[in-house]
Design a protein around this motif. Structure first.
Motif, PDB file in Angstrom:
ATOM      1  N   ASP A   1       0.889  -1.105   0.009  1.00  0.00           N
ATOM      2  CA  ASP A   1      -0.018  -0.065  -0.044  1.00  0.00           C
ATOM      3  C   ASP A   1       0.891   1.306  -0.005  1.00  0.00           C
ATOM      4  OD1 ASP A   1      -1.379   2.338   1.361  1.00  0.00           O
ATOM      5  OD2 ASP A   1      -2.829   0.921   1.951  1.00  0.00           O
TER       6      ASP A   1
ATOM      7  N   GLY B   1      -0.656   6.712  -1.885  1.00  0.00           N
ATOM      8  CA  GLY B   1      -1.581   7.347  -0.972  1.00  0.00           C
ATOM      9  C   GLY B   1      -2.374   8.655  -1.589  1.00  0.00           C
ATOM     10  N   PRO B   2      -2.395   9.043  -2.909  1.00  0.00           N
ATOM     11  CA  PRO B   2      -2.940  10.160  -3.319  1.00  0.00           C
ATOM     12  C   PRO B   2      -4.228  10.398  -2.671  1.00  0.00           C
ATOM     13  CG  PRO B   2      -2.968   8.544  -5.045  1.00  0.00           C
ATOM     14  CD  PRO B   2      -2.369   7.893  -3.997  1.00  0.00           C
ATOM     15  N   ASN B   3      -4.613  11.747  -2.815  1.00  0.00           N
ATOM     16  CA  ASN B   3      -5.920  12.191  -2.274  1.00  0.00           C
ATOM     17  C   ASN B   3      -6.635  12.862  -3.522  1.00  0.00           C
ATOM     18  OD1 ASN B   3      -5.739  10.987   0.546  1.00  0.00           O
ATOM     19  ND2 ASN B   3      -4.222  12.853   0.363  1.00  0.00           N
TER      20      ASN B   3
ATOM     21  N   HIS C   1       4.204  12.024  -0.602  1.00  0.00           N
ATOM     22  CA  HIS C   1       3.866  11.009  -1.331  1.00  0.00           C
ATOM     23  C   HIS C   1       4.639  10.533  -2.296  1.00  0.00           C
ATOM     24  CE1 HIS C   1      -0.232  13.380  -0.520  1.00  0.00           C
ATOM     25  NE2 HIS C   1      -0.645  11.773  -0.060  1.00  0.00           N
TER      26      HIS C   1
ATOM     27  N   HIS D   1      -4.285   3.013  -2.919  1.00  0.00           N
ATOM     28  CA  HIS D   1      -5.311   3.182  -1.680  1.00  0.00           C
ATOM     29  C   HIS D   1      -5.405   4.921  -1.902  1.00  0.00           C
ATOM     30  CE1 HIS D   1      -7.773   2.520   1.577  1.00  0.00           C
ATOM     31  NE2 HIS D   1      -7.129   3.590   2.388  1.00  0.00           N
TER      32      HIS D   1
ATOM     33  N   GLY E   1      -7.274   8.361  -1.567  1.00  0.00           N
ATOM     34  CA  GLY E   1      -8.120   9.016  -0.649  1.00  0.00           C
ATOM     35  C   GLY E   1      -9.283   9.726  -1.171  1.00  0.00           C
TER      36      GLY E   1
ATOM     37  N   TYR F   1     -11.500   8.111   8.348  1.00  0.00           N
ATOM     38  CA  TYR F   1     -10.279   7.498   7.676  1.00  0.00           C
ATOM     39  C   TYR F   1      -9.787   6.112   8.314  1.00  0.00           C
ATOM     40  CZ  TYR F   1      -5.219   7.260   6.290  1.00  0.00           C
ATOM     41  OH  TYR F   1      -3.880   7.235   5.954  1.00  0.00           O
TER      42      TYR F   1
ATOM     43  N   ASP G   1      -9.873   2.395   6.674  1.00  0.00           N
ATOM     44  CA  ASP G   1      -8.547   1.539   6.546  1.00  0.00           C
ATOM     45  C   ASP G   1      -8.982   0.166   7.229  1.00  0.00           C
ATOM     46  OD1 ASP G   1      -5.998   1.904   5.487  1.00  0.00           O
ATOM     47  OD2 ASP G   1      -5.729   3.732   6.857  1.00  0.00           O
TER      48      ASP G   1
ATOM     49  N   TYR H   1       2.478  -1.333   4.519  1.00  0.00           N
ATOM     50  CA  TYR H   1       1.953   0.293   4.455  1.00  0.00           C
ATOM     51  C   TYR H   1       3.154   1.060   4.640  1.00  0.00           C
ATOM     52  CZ  TYR H   1      -2.909  -1.598   5.484  1.00  0.00           C
ATOM     53  OH  TYR H   1      -4.031  -2.436   5.564  1.00  0.00           O
TER      54      TYR H   1
ATOM     55  N   VAL I   1       3.986   4.357   4.455  1.00  0.00           N
ATOM     56  CA  VAL I   1       3.204   5.825   4.669  1.00  0.00           C
ATOM     57  C   VAL I   1       4.239   6.413   5.818  1.00  0.00           C
ATOM     58  CG1 VAL I   1       1.259   6.939   5.515  1.00  0.00           C
ATOM     59  CG2 VAL I   1       0.833   4.595   4.546  1.00  0.00           C
TER      60      VAL I   1
ATOM     61  N   GLN J   1       2.016   8.715  10.499  1.00  0.00           N
ATOM     62  CA  GLN J   1       0.904   7.932  10.585  1.00  0.00           C
ATOM     63  C   GLN J   1       1.041   6.650  11.513  1.00  0.00           C
ATOM     64  OE1 GLN J   1      -1.841   7.664   7.315  1.00  0.00           O
ATOM     65  NE2 GLN J   1      -1.075   9.777   6.429  1.00  0.00           N
TER      66      GLN J   1
ATOM     67  N   HIS K   1      -1.720   6.036  14.028  1.00  0.00           N
ATOM     68  CA  HIS K   1      -2.834   5.566  13.242  1.00  0.00           C
ATOM     69  C   HIS K   1      -2.864   3.844  13.033  1.00  0.00           C
ATOM     70  CE1 HIS K   1      -5.711   5.370  10.090  1.00  0.00           C
ATOM     71  NE2 HIS K   1      -4.994   4.782   9.085  1.00  0.00           N
ATOM     72  N   PHE K   2      -1.741   3.464  12.095  1.00  0.00           N
ATOM     73  CA  PHE K   2      -1.445   2.104  12.063  1.00  0.00           C
ATOM     74  C   PHE K   2      -1.559   1.271  12.965  1.00  0.00           C
ATOM     75  CE2 PHE K   2      -0.449   4.160   7.729  1.00  0.00           C
ATOM     76  CZ  PHE K   2      -1.370   3.607   7.092  1.00  0.00           C
TER      77      PHE K   2
HETATM   78  N1  ARG Z   1      -4.227   9.241   1.712  1.00  0.00           N
HETATM   79  C1  ARG Z   1      -3.350   9.275   2.944  1.00  0.00           C
HETATM   80  C2  ARG Z   1      -2.622  10.312   2.989  1.00  0.00           C
HETATM   81  O1  ARG Z   1      -2.395  11.378   2.190  1.00  0.00           O
HETATM   82  C3  ARG Z   1      -2.300   8.048   2.816  1.00  0.00           C
HETATM   83  C4  ARG Z   1      -2.862   6.809   2.541  1.00  0.00           C
HETATM   84  C5  ARG Z   1      -2.150   5.717   3.180  1.00  0.00           C
HETATM   85  N2  ARG Z   1      -2.756   4.226   3.206  1.00  0.00           N
HETATM   86  C6  ARG Z   1      -3.572   3.834   3.862  1.00  0.00           C
HETATM   87  N3  ARG Z   1      -3.867   2.710   3.940  1.00  0.00           N
HETATM   88  N4  ARG Z   1      -4.054   4.670   4.939  1.00  0.00           N
HETATM   89  O2  ARG Z   1      -2.163  10.705   4.061  1.00  0.00           O
END
Ligand code: ARG
Length: 574
Positions: A118, A121-123, A132, A158, A160, A309, A313, A331, A333, A337, A340-341
């Motif tokens: 994973d 992680g673009p949004n 990113h 993944h 966003g 979020y 996840d 992951y 990232v 974060q 979070h994980f």
């Molecule tokens: N879109 C998220 C960000 O910009 C990152 C995603 C990472 N992956 C995940 N499974 N949460 O911070």
């Protein structure tokens, strides 16, 4: 099998003959190459157990090893290091096997895992920034190395596209009365920062955005129509950025792809008995007995009724385990974060979503900083868009090519391609040479140089070997049997090339591509030394020349393989 594992096996047997564990026989490249090629440090560890002096044990092991024809010499040094040298003939034999192997001596896994990486992680609506970028570069390289090792790799960015940011965007589009069909990337890039800023101070607006998030998540038609358009314009631009970086995904799932799993997930969590009400929200506690810090619970459903979020996840994780049947999830990232994980993984375990044989890992990384040592920003203090970074490095690469008078008389189109390849190599290698946990400074000047530890240096080295091979072919020269190395530079090149399987394995085990990056540089340098000393194209002894050509081909495929794993393309010529 690699040389190191073979030697470890031999030394292991020797320890076993003394009634000691075979693991003590681990052989590694010598720390003092001027004294020996390989060493084994097991005698020191064995001493206590064997109630003998380490030097005595070492002497016994060394003696057993010396009985093998392939071993030229052994020696006991210092407190009990066992030094080992192979005969030149044995080295040639290993070289032959390794050069002929399409994995260059690397032993692919017998039972492949399904590994999901994973990364990126673009949004929606948010331009990809340097965070990113790091995720993309590191994640892609990890995906490549796991694939090289024979695992079944699934790459998923993944996307966003389902959280609160969607509510912010849709609420604004509705307020401004923009026709959904006309929304452009430029609109989104204007709206998003404004809206997120506004929600900080304007409580009413924040409430509207929250309600809009819930509306979207419950299938409101107008919200969905706006959402679709926003998603497709963002995705188109991000795909372009990824393709410029030479990065491709196997899946292109987003948070929204698990939207219909959210409600059942909440039900599952409730039935598993792990949820609690807290201030109107539904949460799962993740604190464990031996924690030495406080862990906030994971919020599954907000008090406004929205999924967050973290909810998506957990649902995504469930999808990956149940439908995609993955055994390992990486992951990639950034470090921020991490908490979070930890929460997401703990919830997955606690609720039985991830059984103990499923592995979940957060592969964190540090920050890419600007010259001022602070996170890389534009001059105005804004986020640096990925597309801009790519343009920056490509421009720098073009200048460097001009300076070095490379690719000067090639067709314009090819020059442009090379500039992009060199620029991307500068960017990727500048990142991957650092241990992912460290921060580093983005130094355009240094990264794009053809000298030193850089992507362009390595590309150029690979291109040069290719050009030697091409000239040889034009002259009708053929590769032949690899002969026993006759000089120190030759021996050193062989030894280094034979270490490649272990370096790749280290990068896999530690999930750290920097070992491969470092090794590639050593290899390119060692090749250059070899080439300075061994004048392949003018060598008069035909057998020697044919052997050197085979070595050149070996080095070239090794370098190209390593660069491939780092995501770096090698131009045909330069
Ligand atoms: N879109 C998220 C960000 O910009 C990152 C995603 C990472 N992956 C995940 N499974 N949460 O911070």
């Amino acid at each position: 099998m690699s040389v190191l594992s073979h030697l470890s096996e031999l030394a292991g047997h020797a320890f076993e003959e003394l009634g000691l564990p075979a693991e003590l026989g681990e052989v590694v490249p010598s720390q003092r190459p001027e004294l020996a090629q390989y060493q084994c440090n097991g005698a020191m560890a064995a001493a206590k157990q064997a109630k003998r002096s380490p030097r005595d044990i070492a002497a016994d092991v060394a003696k057993t090893l010396e009985a093998h024809e392939e071993i030229a010499a052994t020696d006991v040094a210092g407190p009990g290091f066992i030094n080992i040298d192979l005969t030149p003939e044995a080295l040639a034999q290993w070289a032959t096997t390794s050069a002929a192997d399409n994995k260059l001596g690397f032993h692919t896994v017998e039972t492949p895992n399904r590994v999901l990486v994973d990364y990126a992680g673009p949004n929606v609506a948010k331009a990809m920034h340097v965070g990113h970028l790091r995720a993309t570069i590191i994640g892609d390289s990890l995906a490549r190395v796991f694939d090289f090792a024979g695992h079944n790799v699934i790459r998923d960015p993944h996307f966003g596209d389902w959280g609160f940011q969607m509510g912010l965007l849709i609420a604004t589009v509705e307020e401004e009365g923009i026709d959904p069909k006309t929304i452009t990337l430029a609109d989104l890039q204007r709206i998003y920062p404004e809206a997120s800023e506004r929600a900080r101070t304007d409580e009413d607006f924040a409430d509207v955005a929250r309600a809009t998030t819930v509306a979207l998540q419950s299938g409101d038609e107008q919200a969905l129509a706006i959402w679709k358009q926003m998603k497709s314009v963002s995705e188109a631009s991000q795909r372009q950025d990824f393709s410029a970086l030479g990065v491709e995904f196997d899946l292109w799932y987003g948070e929204s792809d698990v939207s219909n799993r959210l409600k059942p997930l909440v039900q599952r969590l409730i039935e598993a008995g792990v949820t609690e009400q807290s201030d109107g929200a539904l949460v799962v506690r993740v604190q464990e007995n031996d924690d030495n810090r406080e862990w906030p619970p994971l919020i599954v459903k907000s008090s406004a009724g929205g999924f967050l979020y973290s909810t998506t996840d957990v649902a995504t994780l469930e999808h990956r385990v149940d439908d995609l049947e993955v055994d390992l999830m990486l992951y990639v990232v950034d470090h921020r974060q991490g908490d979070h994980f930890t929460q997401v993984f703990r919830v997955a375990r606690k609720a039985g979503i991830a059984s103990p044989d499923v592995e979940m890992e957060h592969i964190g990384f540090g920050t890419m900083n600007g010259p001022d040592g602070k996170p890389f920003k534009t001059r105005e203090g804004g986020v640096v868009r990925l597309a801009d970074v790519i343009e920056l490095v490509t421009d720098a690469a073009r200048d460097r090519l001009d300076e070095a008078n490379l690719a000067a008389d090639y067709p314009q189109e090819e020059r442009e391609l090379i500039a992009r390849q060199v620029g991307v190599a500068a960017l990727k290698y500048g990142d991957l040479i650092n241990n992912r946990n460290s921060d580093y400074v983005f130094n355009l000047e240094r990264f794009s140089s053809f000298d030193g530890k850089t992507g362009p240096f390595l590309q150029y080295a690979a291109v040069r070997i290719k050009s030697i091979l091409r000239i040889a072919e034009e002259r009708g020269l053929k590769t032949g049997a690899i002969l026993a190395p006759a000089s120190e530079v030759e021996t050193n090149l062989f030894l280094l090339l034979l270490e490649m399987p272990e370096v790749i394995q280290r990068s896999i085990d530690l999930r750290e591509p920097n070992h491969i990056a470092e090794y590639s540089f050593e290899l390119a340098r060692q090749w250059n030394r070899f080439y300075e000393n061994c004048h392949i194209l003018t060598e008069e002894n035909a057998a020697r020349q044919a052997s050197w050509l085979a070595v050149a081909q070996w080095a070239e495929s090794a370098l190209e393989t390593l660069l491939y794993i780092l995501g770096i393309e090698v131009p045909e010529r330069m």
